[in-house]
Design a protein around this motif. Structure first.
Motif, short mmCIF file in Angstrom:
data_model
loop_
_atom_site.label_atom_id
_atom_site.label_comp_id
_atom_site.label_asym_id
_atom_site.label_seq_id
_atom_site.Cartn_x
_atom_site.Cartn_y
_atom_site.Cartn_z
N TRP A 180 -58.46 -2.33 17.18
CA TRP A 180 -58.05 -1.86 15.86
C TRP A 180 -56.56 -2.13 15.61
CZ3 TRP A 180 -60.65 3.66 16.30
CH2 TRP A 180 -62.05 3.49 16.32
N THR A 181 -56.01 -3.13 16.25
CA THR A 181 -54.57 -3.37 16.15
C THR A 181 -54.14 -3.79 14.75
OG1 THR A 181 -54.99 -5.61 16.98
CG2 THR A 181 -54.29 -3.95 18.58
N GLN A 182 -55.04 -4.33 13.95
CA GLN A 182 -54.67 -4.77 12.61
C GLN A 182 -54.64 -3.63 11.60
OE1 GLN A 182 -57.37 -5.53 14.33
NE2 GLN A 182 -59.11 -6.09 13.05
N TYR A 183 -55.02 -2.42 12.02
CA TYR A 183 -55.03 -1.26 11.13
C TYR A 183 -53.96 -0.26 11.58
CZ TYR A 183 -59.68 -3.21 10.23
OH TYR A 183 -60.73 -4.04 9.94
N ASN A 184 -53.60 0.63 10.66
CA ASN A 184 -52.65 1.68 11.00
C ASN A 184 -53.07 3.06 10.49
OD1 ASN A 184 -52.20 1.46 8.25
ND2 ASN A 184 -50.10 0.73 8.43
N THR A 185 -54.26 3.17 9.91
CA THR A 185 -54.69 4.44 9.33
C THR A 185 -56.17 4.66 9.57
OG1 THR A 185 -53.04 4.15 7.58
CG2 THR A 185 -54.70 5.87 7.24
N LEU A 186 -56.52 5.90 9.89
CA LEU A 186 -57.91 6.31 10.06
C LEU A 186 -58.37 7.01 8.78
CD1 LEU A 186 -60.28 6.62 12.18
CD2 LEU A 186 -59.37 8.90 12.61
N ILE A 187 -59.53 6.63 8.28
CA ILE A 187 -60.08 7.19 7.04
C ILE A 187 -61.39 7.90 7.36
CG2 ILE A 187 -60.78 6.73 4.68
CD1 ILE A 187 -57.90 6.06 5.17
N LEU A 188 -61.53 9.14 6.88
CA LEU A 188 -62.74 9.92 7.10
C LEU A 188 -63.22 10.51 5.78
CD1 LEU A 188 -61.37 11.98 10.12
CD2 LEU A 188 -62.91 10.05 10.33
N LYS A 189 -64.50 10.39 5.53
CA LYS A 189 -65.11 11.10 4.40
C LYS A 189 -65.97 12.20 4.99
CE LYS A 189 -67.66 10.72 0.08
NZ LYS A 189 -68.38 9.85 -0.88
N ILE A 190 -65.55 13.45 4.78
CA ILE A 190 -66.17 14.58 5.46
C ILE A 190 -66.42 15.73 4.48
CG2 ILE A 190 -65.14 14.04 7.69
CD1 ILE A 190 -63.08 16.28 7.02
N ARG A 191 -67.22 16.67 4.93
CA ARG A 191 -67.42 17.93 4.20
C ARG A 191 -67.55 19.02 5.27
NH1 ARG A 191 -71.87 18.22 -0.43
NH2 ARG A 191 -73.22 17.58 1.31
N GLY A 192 -66.53 19.86 5.36
CA GLY A 192 -66.48 20.85 6.43
C GLY A 192 -66.71 22.26 5.95
N ASP A 193 -66.46 23.20 6.85
CA ASP A 193 -66.71 24.62 6.59
C ASP A 193 -65.43 25.44 6.61
OD1 ASP A 193 -66.11 24.28 9.22
OD2 ASP A 193 -67.88 25.28 10.03
N GLY A 194 -64.28 24.81 6.59
CA GLY A 194 -63.02 25.52 6.65
C GLY A 194 -62.43 25.61 8.04
N ARG A 195 -63.19 25.27 9.06
CA ARG A 195 -62.67 25.26 10.42
C ARG A 195 -61.76 24.05 10.65
NH1 ARG A 195 -65.00 28.13 14.73
NH2 ARG A 195 -66.80 29.45 14.20
N ASN A 196 -61.01 24.13 11.74
CA ASN A 196 -60.22 23.00 12.20
C ASN A 196 -60.96 22.30 13.33
OD1 ASN A 196 -58.24 23.87 10.42
ND2 ASN A 196 -57.15 25.02 11.99
N TYR A 197 -61.04 21.00 13.24
CA TYR A 197 -61.69 20.19 14.26
C TYR A 197 -60.66 19.26 14.89
CZ TYR A 197 -66.05 21.83 12.17
OH TYR A 197 -67.08 22.62 11.70
N LEU A 198 -60.96 18.82 16.08
CA LEU A 198 -60.06 17.92 16.80
C LEU A 198 -60.67 16.53 16.83
CD1 LEU A 198 -57.32 18.30 18.24
CD2 LEU A 198 -58.58 18.36 20.40
N ILE A 199 -59.90 15.56 16.36
CA ILE A 199 -60.32 14.16 16.42
C ILE A 199 -59.89 13.59 17.76
CG2 ILE A 199 -60.18 11.90 15.31
CD1 ILE A 199 -59.39 13.30 12.75
N ASN A 200 -60.79 12.92 18.44
CA ASN A 200 -60.52 12.40 19.78
C ASN A 200 -60.70 10.89 19.81
OD1 ASN A 200 -60.40 15.17 20.67
ND2 ASN A 200 -62.63 15.15 20.75
N LEU A 201 -59.65 10.20 20.24
CA LEU A 201 -59.70 8.76 20.45
C LEU A 201 -59.46 8.49 21.93
CD1 LEU A 201 -57.70 7.35 17.40
CD2 LEU A 201 -60.14 7.15 17.81
N HIS A 202 -60.50 8.09 22.63
CA HIS A 202 -60.40 7.84 24.06
C HIS A 202 -59.92 6.41 24.30
CE1 HIS A 202 -62.85 11.47 25.28
NE2 HIS A 202 -63.10 11.38 23.99
#
Length: 307
Positions: A180-202
């Motif tokens: 993904w070296t040609q990109y610099n931004t992660l885009i997510l289309k989500i619908r949550g419940d008000g909680r905080n989630y952790l995004i993990n990139l291994h």
């Protein structure tokens, strides 16, 4: 005085005579200043560091049968890779605002690319989680996180659930990585419940010291019936290993991404149900974003070892 010398003297006094080779194995039973497990080698052979799990692994016979069933498809995938290698041209121009989708749930086997785990899978807690298709055709990650843990005198905190993509591979199960070296931004289309989630990139590396390298960033959801677009620069992700944020931070190596996932925890007594709906995960090149890395790089002394 070294621990070995102290133990040797202890054995000599208890034996009331010279120390023989037959007594040397008892050295390991002497009290010492060690507070962690003693390792006999520098190299760590187990990627999970001995962490136990209740998830059943297939037998060798099942693996062979599965391999034979997938042989035809693997040959087809290999031919497509060869064709793409000789005919494909790299994309050199990226238009601002265009999102390249890397993960979605529009195909029939989309759910097979993800793995769901909770603390209950490791015999530590009572959380539950499921990943399934929602009525809108998106991926629905939902369940219940429970901070009640097994009282064995070892586990202090628990209550988590996460989903993660399987190891990216080429044909014939050859391990590879996302580039993904040609990109610099992660885009997510989500619908949550008000909680905080952790995004993990291994970014699992070749050497054992890099097996547990994971980059994180917090995903804030607002709840409600409306979808939201989350735009997160890769420069905001911070490095951790085995659950510990590292003192020596480094920018994420976008050509070494091996897994992608989300985690949720029952922190601050936030036990109860959770619900995260994901329509797609995409990448974008934003020419207005010039930041390389968002965190200060502290200069530490040579005798301080990062853990």
């Amino acid at each position: 005085m070294s621990i070995l010398l102290m133990c040797t003297r202890h054995l000599a006094n208890s034996a009331k005579g010279p120390v023989t080779l037959s007594l040397l194995p008892k050295v390991a039973k002497c009290r010492s200043i060690y507070t962690t497990a003693i390792r006999s080698a520098f190299w760590e052979k187990d990627k999970k560091s001995g962490y136990q799990t209740k998830i059943a692994e297939p037998s060798k016979k099942e693996l062979i049968l599965d391999g034979l069933r997938e042989l035809k498809g693997e040959i087809k995938l290999w031919k497509e890779e060869i064709k793409e290698y000789f005919e494909g041209d790299p994309v050199l121009i990226f238009r601002a605002g265009e999102t390249d989708v890397v993960f979605n749930f529009k195909t029939e086997n989309a759910l097979d690319k993800w793995v769901v785990t909770t603390d209950a899978d490791h015999g530590e807690g009572k959380s539950t989680a499921t990943l399934e298709l929602s009525a809108t055709g998106a991926g629905l990650f939902h369940g219940n996180v429970n901070s009640e843990h097994v009282k064995d005198g070892i586990i202090k905190r628990t209550g988590y659930a996460n989903i993660r993509t399987k190891r990216v591979r080429r044909s014939f199960k050859r391990e590879t990585t996302y580039d993904w070296t040609q990109y610099n931004t992660l885009i997510l289309k989500i619908r949550g419940d008000g909680r905080n989630y952790l995004i993990n990139l291994h970014t699992e590396g070749y050497f054992d010291l890099e097996w547990n390298d994971v980059y994180h960033y917090v995903l804030y959801t607002r709840g409600g019936p409306h979808w939201q677009i989350a735009k997160i620069p890769f420069s905001k992700f911070f490095l951790s290993s085995k659950g510990r944020i590292q003192d020596r931070q480094l920018p994420i190596r976008l050509n070494r991404v091996t897994h992608f996932g989300f985690s949720v925890a029952a922190k601050n007594y936030m036990d109860g149900p959770f619900r995260l709906e994901v329509e797609y995960v995409g990448l974008e090149y934003d020419p207005t974003h010039r930041e390389k890395f968002a965190y200060e790089m502290y200069k530490t002394d040579k005798y301080i070892v990062a853990t």
